[in-house]
Design an enzyme around this catalytic site. Structure first.
Site, short mmCIF file in Angstrom:
data_model
loop_
_atom_site.label_atom_id
_atom_site.label_comp_id
_atom_site.label_asym_id
_atom_site.label_seq_id
_atom_site.Cartn_x
_atom_site.Cartn_y
_atom_site.Cartn_z
N SER A 157 49.11 53.41 66.97
CA SER A 157 48.79 52.49 68.07
C SER A 157 50.03 52.28 68.92
CB SER A 157 48.34 51.14 67.52
OG SER A 157 48.27 50.17 68.56
N TYR A 182 48.81 44.16 62.08
CA TYR A 182 48.31 45.44 62.59
C TYR A 182 49.47 46.30 63.11
CZ TYR A 182 45.58 48.65 65.52
OH TYR A 182 45.02 49.77 66.10
P1 NAD Z 1 36.46 51.66 64.78
O1 NAD Z 1 36.43 50.30 64.16
O2 NAD Z 1 35.40 52.05 65.72
O3 NAD Z 1 36.57 52.77 63.64
C1 NAD Z 1 37.38 52.63 62.51
C2 NAD Z 1 36.69 53.35 61.37
O4 NAD Z 1 37.53 53.28 60.21
C3 NAD Z 1 35.33 52.72 61.00
O5 NAD Z 1 34.30 53.69 61.00
C4 NAD Z 1 35.57 52.17 59.60
O6 NAD Z 1 34.41 52.20 58.77
C5 NAD Z 1 36.66 53.10 59.09
N1 NAD Z 1 37.38 52.51 57.97
C6 NAD Z 1 37.92 51.27 57.90
N2 NAD Z 1 38.41 51.05 56.67
C7 NAD Z 1 38.20 52.18 55.95
C8 NAD Z 1 38.47 52.58 54.62
N3 NAD Z 1 39.07 51.73 53.76
N4 NAD Z 1 38.11 53.81 54.23
C9 NAD Z 1 37.49 54.66 55.08
N5 NAD Z 1 37.17 54.34 56.34
C10 NAD Z 1 37.53 53.11 56.78
O7 NAD Z 1 37.90 51.75 65.46
P2 NAD Z 1 38.49 52.83 66.46
O8 NAD Z 1 38.81 52.13 67.70
O9 NAD Z 1 37.67 54.08 66.49
O10 NAD Z 1 39.88 53.12 65.73
C11 NAD Z 1 40.25 54.39 65.24
C12 NAD Z 1 41.76 54.37 65.05
O11 NAD Z 1 42.41 54.14 66.31
C13 NAD Z 1 42.20 53.21 64.13
O12 NAD Z 1 43.23 53.65 63.28
C14 NAD Z 1 42.71 52.18 65.12
O13 NAD Z 1 43.66 51.32 64.53
C15 NAD Z 1 43.30 53.06 66.20
N6 NAD Z 1 43.45 52.40 67.50
C16 NAD Z 1 42.35 51.91 68.16
C17 NAD Z 1 42.54 51.27 69.39
C18 NAD Z 1 41.39 50.71 70.18
O14 NAD Z 1 41.63 50.00 71.18
N7 NAD Z 1 40.14 50.99 69.85
C19 NAD Z 1 43.83 51.15 69.93
C20 NAD Z 1 44.91 51.66 69.21
C21 NAD Z 1 44.71 52.30 68.00
#
Ligand code: NAD
Length: 258
Positions: free
Chosen positions: A142, A155
């Site tokens: 992130s 986070y």
């Molecule tokens: P999301 O919540 O849509 O998806 C996250 C996925 O991780 C979910 O399907 C969830 O079931 C899975 N997950 C959580 N805990 C788990 C576990 N213990 N074992 C297996 N699976 C697990 O979120 P996203 O936005 O698609 O995020 C994807 C990545 O991008 C994450 O690492 C997030 O931190 C990062 N990110 C997202 C954003 C944003 O704005 N959406 C910004 C920066 C970074």
């Protein structure tokens, strides 16, 4: 080889917004993919969606915080799809709140998934990649890993840990022909972002929030998951064959290049 990719890929968090888009992009590049997530229902829905493409896709219910579960999943993928060439660590959780109010559970869960999950998956995959002398790993961290954000201490700290772990791994594995890189998204339109903010908050992210020391997004839009997937596929692929230990920020300029 399509788009500089050739081999089997594993994507964690594949049921989520960014993970699913990465899986779709890999399948579009004719790359067999193992979809890993703990959300079994969403995982099977995605597997069913991708089934019609003719590219081999399997869904493996996995909790990345459990190293035994992870080791079994990696073994299953190697048997069912073949040697793993690519790993994308996209599973993640966000627990927001002022640092002084965070509970032990919120801190521990955040680190168990965002840092521990990346460690478990990368270790298991490194063990099968090293004897073969080839592979590419991308961790989705992130932009909060390098830029302090209000109410995101756990986070941001967990993402800094996962990013640095990935770079250290890249240093150790370079001599084995394995590259390890980081993609650092900013605000991206997925369920994680929706849970955090509504329309007004989305506008505030773009405009900036002076009281929270946020400067806004210079490119004036929230990222789509495809913007993140494009960066991940590039770093996985042969097109990035001389790039390792790199941290590629994809945030429309929100962290001002930090
Ligand atoms: P999301 O919540 O849509 O998806 C996250 C996925 O991780 C979910 O399907 C969830 O079931 C899975 N997950 C959580 N805990 C788990 C576990 N213990 N074992 C297996 N699976 C697990 O979120 P996203 O936005 O698609 O995020 C994807 C990545 O991008 C994450 O690492 C997030 O931190 C990062 N990110 C997202 C954003 C944003 O704005 N959406 C910004 C920066 C970074």
């Amino acid at each position: 080889m399509t788009g500089g990719l050739s081999g089997v890929a594993v994507v964690t968090g594949a049921a989520g917004g960014i993970g699913a888009e990465i899986a779709r992009s890999l399948v579009a590049a004719e790359t067999p993919v193992a979809l890993l997530d703990r959300d079994v229902l969403a995982l099977w829905e995605l597997a069913a969606e991708l089934d019609s493409t003719g590219v081999r896709v399997i869904a493996v219910a996995t909790d990345v915080t459990d190293s035994g579960d992870v080791d079994s999943a990696v073994a299953k993928v190697e048997v069912e799809l073949g040697p793993i060439e690519y790993l994308v660590n996209a599973a993640g959780v966000l627990r927001s709140g002022q640092a002084a109010q965070l509970t032990d559970e919120e801190w521990d869960t955040t680190f168990a998934v965002n840092a521990g999950g990346v460690f478990h998956m990368s270790r298991a995959v490194a063990r099968v990649m090293v004897p073969r002398g080839s592979g590419s790993i991308v961790t989705v961290a992130s932009n909060a890993a390098a830029t302090p954000r209000m109410s995101m201490s756990a986070y941001a700290a967990s993402k800094a840990a996962s990013a640095m772990f990935t770079k250290c791994l890249g240093l150790e594995l370079a001599a084995h022909g394995i590259r390890c890189n980081v993609v650092a998204p900013g605000s991206t339109r997925t369920p994680m972002l929706t849970a955090l903010q509504g329309d007004a908050a989305e506008r505030a992210s773009i405009e900036g929030v002076p009281d929270a020391y946020r400067v806004g997004i210079p490119l004036r839009r929230i990222a789509e998951p495809s913007h993140i997937a494009d960066a991940v596929l590039f770093l996985l692929s042969e097109r990035a064959s001389h790039i390792t230990m790199h941290d590629l920020t994809v945030d429309g300029g929100a962290a001002l290049g930090a």
